[in-house]
Design an enzyme around this catalytic site. Structure first.
Site: not given
Length: 255
Positions: A136, A146
């Site tokens: 990501s 994350y």
């Protein structure tokens, strides 16, 4: 016919990879928890593209079920692995149960580590193969657990790509931003807070990623918009980014 294994293939980026690899002529091994949904997707892909689809239902955060998927790399040649399974969390790290944080760590880091290891050993023996680890753009920023997990995926993949290039094995981290998938709905995220120009189409993303893989890139960042954001992050002071950013690239609004 060559075979590709994809985790999280029932929707979004994973489904786009399933369609893309089927179009490229690969038979597929589809891995996810929901066996009924996997079978529906497998039937549809076979009908649309005429390739074979093997269904492997597994909760990858369960060590015993993960081991079954690892064994699949030893039972028959897999030319392409797409590590795509994952989930995000709307709340910040300290507001989540530690068990949920551990589950996310397992899926985003430990599973990627183990499946990549299981995949590349036979690929090295054959002198061919490819691994795509879906990371990501969030990994280029400091936005909680994350982002930390995705930073690891990107660095792990890029480093491994250098080491395995001479052995005929390609490794690439795909680093998308916001993509129209079920990912953000499952987080309970209000998608209207993200400007429309920041959203990407999963099929177009995967087409571009496959082209990057064929060109030998170890990191694929989609569109000039996100490449510009990543480039700018290297020069803008972290404190300034923190002050002006109200929404993280994982979709969470700052308190």
């Amino acid at each position: 016919m060559a075979t590709a294994l994809i985790t999280g293939p029932t929707a979004g980026i994973g489904r786009a990879f399933a369609d893309k690899l089927a179009l490229e002529g690969y038979d597929l091994v589809l891995v996810a928890r929901d066996e009924a949904r996997l079978k529906e997707v497998a039937t549809e892909i076979t009908r649309l593209h005429g390739v074979g689809c093997e269904v492997l239902a597994a909760d990858l955060t369960d060590p015993e079920q993960l081991a079954v998927v690892e064994e699949r790399f030893r039972s028959g040649p897999i030319e392409v692995l797409v590590n795509n399974a994952g989930f995000g969390q709307k709340k910040p790290f300290w507001a989540n149960p530690i068990e949920l944080e551990e589950k996310q760590f397992d899926l985003l880091v430990r599973v990627v580590l183990r499946l990549t290891h299981a995949a590349v050993l036979p690929m090295i023996e054959r002198g061919s193969g490819a691994v795509i680890n879906v990371s990501s753009v969030a990994g280029f920023f400091q936005r909680g657990s994350y982002s930390a997990h995705k930073s690891w995926v990107t660095n792990f993949s890029a480093g491994l790509a250098i080491e395995l290039h001479a052995k005929g094995v390609a490794v690439m981290a795909l680093c998308p931003g916001f993509v129209h998938t079920e990912f953000h709905e499952r987080m309970g995220m209000d998608k209207t807070i993200i400007p429309s120009f920041m959203w990407l189409d999963a099929t177009e993303l995967v087409d571009a990623a496959w082209k990057d893989l064929m060109q030998g890139k170890s990191i694929s960042i989609p569109t000039w918009r996100y490449r510009l954001i990543v480039a700018a992050s290297r020069y803008v002071p972290r404190g300034l980014i923190a002050r002006v950013s109200t929404v993280g690239l994982d979709g969470r609004r700052r308190a």
